[in-house]
Design an enzyme around this catalytic site. Structure first.
Site, PDB file in Angstrom:
ATOM      1  N   SER A   1       0.972  -1.176  -0.014  1.00  0.00           N
ATOM      2  CA  SER A   1      -0.039  -0.052  -0.287  1.00  0.00           C
ATOM      3  C   SER A   1       0.894   1.346  -0.032  1.00  0.00           C
ATOM      4  CB  SER A   1      -0.790  -0.100   1.163  1.00  0.00           C
ATOM      5  OG  SER A   1      -1.741  -1.075   1.331  1.00  0.00           O
TER       6      SER A   1
ATOM      7  N   HIS B   1      -0.680  -2.569  -7.063  1.00  0.00           N
ATOM      8  CA  HIS B   1      -1.621  -1.963  -5.781  1.00  0.00           C
ATOM      9  C   HIS B   1      -3.148  -1.985  -6.179  1.00  0.00           C
ATOM     10  CE1 HIS B   1      -2.407   1.168  -2.505  1.00  0.00           C
ATOM     11  NE2 HIS B   1      -2.836   0.015  -2.058  1.00  0.00           N
TER      12      HIS B   1
ATOM     13  N   GLU C   1      -3.156   0.559  -9.040  1.00  0.00           N
ATOM     14  CA  GLU C   1      -1.921   1.617  -9.165  1.00  0.00           C
ATOM     15  C   GLU C   1      -0.932   0.792  -9.756  1.00  0.00           C
ATOM     16  OE1 GLU C   1      -1.697   5.447  -6.402  1.00  0.00           O
ATOM     17  OE2 GLU C   1      -1.797   3.694  -5.452  1.00  0.00           O
TER      18      GLU C   1
ATOM     19  N   ASN D   1      -2.708   6.233  -1.141  1.00  0.00           N
ATOM     20  CA  ASN D   1      -2.764   6.247   0.300  1.00  0.00           C
ATOM     21  C   ASN D   1      -1.997   7.571   0.753  1.00  0.00           C
ATOM     22  OD1 ASN D   1      -4.047   4.145   1.272  1.00  0.00           O
ATOM     23  ND2 ASN D   1      -2.667   2.737   0.495  1.00  0.00           N
TER      24      ASN D   1
HETATM   25  N1  CAA Z   1     -15.834  -8.247  -1.456  1.00  0.00           N
HETATM   26  C1  CAA Z   1     -16.593  -8.597  -2.791  1.00  0.00           C
HETATM   27  N2  CAA Z   1     -17.673  -7.639  -3.174  1.00  0.00           N
HETATM   28  C2  CAA Z   1     -18.251  -6.921  -2.316  1.00  0.00           C
HETATM   29  C3  CAA Z   1     -17.576  -6.596  -1.024  1.00  0.00           C
HETATM   30  C4  CAA Z   1     -16.647  -7.354  -0.611  1.00  0.00           C
HETATM   31  N3  CAA Z   1     -16.117  -7.087   0.514  1.00  0.00           N
HETATM   32  N4  CAA Z   1     -18.685  -5.602  -0.458  1.00  0.00           N
HETATM   33  C5  CAA Z   1     -19.320  -5.309  -1.520  1.00  0.00           C
HETATM   34  N5  CAA Z   1     -19.366  -5.978  -2.570  1.00  0.00           N
HETATM   35  C6  CAA Z   1     -20.011  -5.915  -3.800  1.00  0.00           C
HETATM   36  C7  CAA Z   1     -21.525  -6.524  -3.550  1.00  0.00           C
HETATM   37  O1  CAA Z   1     -21.574  -7.749  -3.587  1.00  0.00           O
HETATM   38  C8  CAA Z   1     -22.315  -5.511  -4.680  1.00  0.00           C
HETATM   39  O2  CAA Z   1     -21.952  -6.280  -5.879  1.00  0.00           O
HETATM   40  P1  CAA Z   1     -23.167  -6.150  -6.979  1.00  0.00           P
HETATM   41  O3  CAA Z   1     -23.010  -4.848  -7.634  1.00  0.00           O
HETATM   42  O4  CAA Z   1     -22.648  -7.166  -7.913  1.00  0.00           O
HETATM   43  O5  CAA Z   1     -24.509  -6.509  -6.461  1.00  0.00           O
HETATM   44  C9  CAA Z   1     -21.539  -4.151  -4.582  1.00  0.00           C
HETATM   45  O6  CAA Z   1     -20.180  -4.465  -4.146  1.00  0.00           O
HETATM   46  C10 CAA Z   1     -22.111  -2.965  -3.857  1.00  0.00           C
HETATM   47  O7  CAA Z   1     -22.259  -3.647  -2.702  1.00  0.00           O
HETATM   48  P2  CAA Z   1     -23.482  -3.428  -1.674  1.00  0.00           P
HETATM   49  O8  CAA Z   1     -24.733  -2.840  -2.269  1.00  0.00           O
HETATM   50  O9  CAA Z   1     -23.505  -4.316  -0.357  1.00  0.00           O
HETATM   51  O10 CAA Z   1     -22.844  -1.997  -0.894  1.00  0.00           O
HETATM   52  P3  CAA Z   1     -22.406  -0.600  -1.063  1.00  0.00           P
HETATM   53  O11 CAA Z   1     -23.143  -0.125  -2.367  1.00  0.00           O
HETATM   54  O12 CAA Z   1     -22.105   0.136   0.023  1.00  0.00           O
HETATM   55  O13 CAA Z   1     -21.004  -0.618  -1.618  1.00  0.00           O
HETATM   56  C11 CAA Z   1     -18.428  -0.881  -1.226  1.00  0.00           C
HETATM   57  C12 CAA Z   1     -20.040  -1.415  -1.000  1.00  0.00           C
HETATM   58  C13 CAA Z   1     -18.198  -1.211  -2.693  1.00  0.00           C
HETATM   59  C14 CAA Z   1     -17.612  -1.507  -0.168  1.00  0.00           C
HETATM   60  C15 CAA Z   1     -18.721   0.755  -0.963  1.00  0.00           C
HETATM   61  O14 CAA Z   1     -18.995   0.736   0.439  1.00  0.00           O
HETATM   62  C16 CAA Z   1     -17.362   1.309  -1.347  1.00  0.00           C
HETATM   63  O15 CAA Z   1     -17.003   1.644  -2.455  1.00  0.00           O
HETATM   64  N6  CAA Z   1     -16.701   1.797  -0.016  1.00  0.00           N
HETATM   65  C17 CAA Z   1     -15.309   2.534  -0.242  1.00  0.00           C
HETATM   66  C18 CAA Z   1     -14.268   1.606  -0.659  1.00  0.00           C
HETATM   67  C19 CAA Z   1     -12.974   1.988  -0.735  1.00  0.00           C
HETATM   68  O16 CAA Z   1     -12.754   3.193  -0.602  1.00  0.00           O
HETATM   69  N7  CAA Z   1     -11.871   1.444  -1.116  1.00  0.00           N
HETATM   70  C20 CAA Z   1     -10.667   1.778  -1.308  1.00  0.00           C
HETATM   71  C21 CAA Z   1     -10.064   1.370   0.160  1.00  0.00           C
HETATM   72  S1  CAA Z   1      -8.185   2.102   0.291  1.00  0.00           S
HETATM   73  C22 CAA Z   1      -7.461   0.782  -0.483  1.00  0.00           C
HETATM   74  O17 CAA Z   1      -7.926  -0.049  -0.775  1.00  0.00           O
HETATM   75  C23 CAA Z   1      -5.920   1.007  -0.592  1.00  0.00           C
HETATM   76  C24 CAA Z   1      -5.011   0.780   0.508  1.00  0.00           C
HETATM   77  O18 CAA Z   1      -3.896   0.530   0.147  1.00  0.00           O
HETATM   78  C25 CAA Z   1      -5.503   0.632   1.774  1.00  0.00           C
HETATM   79  P1  NAD Z   2      -4.644  -9.156   6.072  1.00  0.00           P
HETATM   80  O1  NAD Z   2      -3.925  -9.258   7.376  1.00  0.00           O
HETATM   81  O2  NAD Z   2      -5.882  -9.668   5.682  1.00  0.00           O
HETATM   82  O3  NAD Z   2      -3.439 -10.703   5.163  1.00  0.00           O
HETATM   83  C1  NAD Z   2      -2.569 -10.732   5.344  1.00  0.00           C
HETATM   84  C2  NAD Z   2      -2.075 -12.374   5.086  1.00  0.00           C
HETATM   85  O4  NAD Z   2      -0.591 -12.514   4.769  1.00  0.00           O
HETATM   86  C3  NAD Z   2      -2.425 -13.012   6.441  1.00  0.00           C
HETATM   87  O5  NAD Z   2      -3.314 -14.171   6.082  1.00  0.00           O
HETATM   88  C4  NAD Z   2      -0.974 -13.561   6.758  1.00  0.00           C
HETATM   89  O6  NAD Z   2      -0.996 -14.968   7.463  1.00  0.00           O
HETATM   90  C5  NAD Z   2      -0.457 -13.688   5.539  1.00  0.00           C
HETATM   91  N1  NAD Z   2       1.224 -13.634   5.854  1.00  0.00           N
HETATM   92  C6  NAD Z   2       1.890 -12.958   6.468  1.00  0.00           C
HETATM   93  N2  NAD Z   2       3.097 -13.101   6.375  1.00  0.00           N
HETATM   94  C7  NAD Z   2       3.256 -14.036   5.382  1.00  0.00           C
HETATM   95  C8  NAD Z   2       4.425 -14.835   4.763  1.00  0.00           C
HETATM   96  N3  NAD Z   2       5.804 -14.346   5.269  1.00  0.00           N
HETATM   97  N4  NAD Z   2       4.153 -15.546   3.803  1.00  0.00           N
HETATM   98  C9  NAD Z   2       3.143 -15.793   3.634  1.00  0.00           C
HETATM   99  N5  NAD Z   2       1.968 -15.108   4.030  1.00  0.00           N
HETATM  100  C10 NAD Z   2       2.206 -14.416   5.012  1.00  0.00           C
HETATM  101  O7  NAD Z   2      -3.864  -8.005   5.091  1.00  0.00           O
HETATM  102  P2  NAD Z   2      -4.398  -7.536   3.679  1.00  0.00           P
HETATM  103  O8  NAD Z   2      -5.426  -6.291   4.156  1.00  0.00           O
HETATM  104  O9  NAD Z   2      -4.874  -8.474   2.912  1.00  0.00           O
HETATM  105  O10 NAD Z   2      -3.129  -6.616   3.346  1.00  0.00           O
HETATM  106  C11 NAD Z   2      -2.135  -7.423   2.443  1.00  0.00           C
HETATM  107  C12 NAD Z   2      -1.268  -6.581   1.821  1.00  0.00           C
HETATM  108  O11 NAD Z   2      -2.111  -5.781   0.844  1.00  0.00           O
HETATM  109  C13 NAD Z   2      -0.584  -5.484   2.639  1.00  0.00           C
HETATM  110  O12 NAD Z   2       0.678  -5.163   2.067  1.00  0.00           O
HETATM  111  C14 NAD Z   2      -1.643  -4.130   2.576  1.00  0.00           C
HETATM  112  O13 NAD Z   2      -0.875  -2.987   2.935  1.00  0.00           O
HETATM  113  C15 NAD Z   2      -1.935  -4.413   1.116  1.00  0.00           C
HETATM  114  N6  NAD Z   2      -3.020  -3.700   0.823  1.00  0.00           N
HETATM  115  C16 NAD Z   2      -4.324  -3.904   1.773  1.00  0.00           C
HETATM  116  C17 NAD Z   2      -5.281  -3.001   1.449  1.00  0.00           C
HETATM  117  C18 NAD Z   2      -6.730  -3.078   2.464  1.00  0.00           C
HETATM  118  O14 NAD Z   2      -7.515  -2.335   2.135  1.00  0.00           O
HETATM  119  N7  NAD Z   2      -6.442  -3.942   3.359  1.00  0.00           N
HETATM  120  C19 NAD Z   2      -5.544  -2.362   0.039  1.00  0.00           C
HETATM  121  C20 NAD Z   2      -4.470  -2.538  -0.702  1.00  0.00           C
HETATM  122  C21 NAD Z   2      -3.345  -2.906  -0.223  1.00  0.00           C
END
Ligand code: CAA
Ligand code: NAD
Length: 283
Positions: free
Chosen positions: A119, A140, A152, A190
């Site tokens: 991330s 990503h 990304e 991020n």
């Molecule tokens: N896994 C798979 N599919 C999922 C899901 C999940 N966890 N959650 C929801 N869905 C699907 C549903 O099945 C539904 O699919 P259909 O259109 O085929 O019916 C669709 O998504 C919409 O779901 P819902 O109607 O139940 O719910 P919603 O309209 O509230 O949408 C959401 C759910 C798509 C998660 C929405 O709340 C959303 O976009 N949230 C923000 C997500 C976001 O910002 N993600 C980025 C996070 S940052 C990141 O990922 C980067 C990082 O490195 C941290």
């Molecule tokens: P998570 O905690 O759900 O899963 C991580 C998994 O990695 C666990 O099942 C753990 O057992 C496994 N693991 C740890 N060390 C390991 C090793 N040495 N060999 C094999 N498996 C190992 O975490 P996550 O949310 O799936 O995040 C995973 C990666 O994806 C991170 O780098 C995170 O920053 C990135 N990411 C996360 C998100 C998010 O929204 N959570 C979005 C984009 C990218």
């Protein structure tokens, strides 16, 4: 080289989502984690997702079965020998990732591309743990992977054009949109998202508002699909903290300082949805 077989390392929420979309796009997939129990948990969450799609008539039962057939389970790193592309999705800790990449480099065929779903961590540093930095790249995905269109793509300093082009093509085959960004902490996604989440946590920490109120403001006022604290719980508070630490360390600016309340929750094991408790409780 044509990419046919993809190994996904880490069967948590991201790894299982990545494995699902790869299998849905027709790739042979090997899903690996530290032990079989974790991998089976990942596979069963994929099966649940696929079943939901069958119920919504977005997938037929036989398509679902074909996708499941393409998903293979692995608990030994030796299976990397079979893969054309490895996508790593393990914990967001540099030392754990570099130690894994060293092993992958030794075991995988010299043509195999090593991608990381990190991330925020520098791709160049992960690549430097291998003897093939030209074949290491950032890929990503966003959470939830089956829904979000963006990937990304981040080159390390040495990533070759050929590898970039292959990863861009795989991304399109997964029905996702690739966007190339440069290798700086947090990339684009991020660097922008996580300080907002951190600031939302500060507003709770400083008593400005309760989590529910903060989330309502951002949902109703800014049209965000989820409030920032719901989103933080969804991402995982441990992952949010690691990302803030990477931004803080990488840029050295106090504006990226992780909120003490975020640290406290992570220390308590309140990691959000995946642990059952974060800013909210999940049963
Ligand atoms: N896994 C798979 N599919 C999922 C899901 C999940 N966890 N959650 C929801 N869905 C699907 C549903 O099945 C539904 O699919 P259909 O259109 O085929 O019916 C669709 O998504 C919409 O779901 P819902 O109607 O139940 O719910 P919603 O309209 O509230 O949408 C959401 C759910 C798509 C998660 C929405 O709340 C959303 O976009 N949230 C923000 C997500 C976001 O910002 N993600 C980025 C996070 S940052 C990141 O990922 C980067 C990082 O490195 C941290
Ligand atoms: P998570 O905690 O759900 O899963 C991580 C998994 O990695 C666990 O099942 C753990 O057992 C496994 N693991 C740890 N060390 C390991 C090793 N040495 N060999 C094999 N498996 C190992 O975490 P996550 O949310 O799936 O995040 C995973 C990666 O994806 C991170 O780098 C995170 O920053 C990135 N990411 C996360 C998100 C998010 O929204 N959570 C979005 C984009 C990218």
């Amino acid at each position: 080289m044509t990419i046919q077989k993809i190994m996904v390392i880490g069967a948590g929420q991201m790894g299982s989502g990545i494995a699902q979309v790869c299998a849905m796009a027709g790739f042979e997939v090997i899903l690996h984690d530290l032990n079989e129990e974790i991998v089976h948990k990942g596979i069963s969450s994929i099966k649940k997702q696929l079943q939901k799609q069958v119920e919504k008539e977005k997938l037929t039962n036989s398509e679902k079965e074909e996708i499941i057939q393409r998903l293979n389970v692995s608990s030994t790193l030796d299976d990397v020998k079979k893969a054309d592309l490895i996508i790593e999705a393990i914990i967001e800790k540099m030392e754990v990732k570099t130690s894994l990449f060293e092993k992958l480099d030794q075991l995988a065929s010299e043509k195999t591309i090593l991608a990381t779903n990190t991330s925020s961590l520098p791709i160049t540093e992960i690549a430097a743990a291998t003897a093939r930095p030209d074949r290491v790249i950032g890929m990503h995905f966003m959470n939830p992977v089956p829904v979000m269109k963006l990937v990304e793509i981040i080159r390390g300093l040495a990533t070759s054009d050929e590898v970039y082009e292959q990863i861009e093509a795989v991304t399109r085959k997964l029905n996702k949109t690739p966007v190339e960004v440069q290798d700086f902490p947090g990339f684009v996604s991020n660097r922008i998202l996580m300080p907002m989440i951190n600031e939302a946590i500060f507003t709770v920490y400083e008593g400005v508002a309760e989590p529910e109120a903060v989330d309502e403001v951002m949902k109703l006022g800014m049209n965000h699909p989820m409030g920032p604290l719901t989103l933080a719980d969804f991402i995982g508070l441990d992952t949010c903290l690691y990302i803030m630490e990477t931004l803080h360390e990488g840029f050295g600016d106090d504006k990226y300082r992780p909120c003490p309340l975020l640290r406290k929750y992570v220390k308590a094991g309140w990691l959000g949805r995946k642990s059952g408790r974060g800013f909210y409780q999940y049963s």
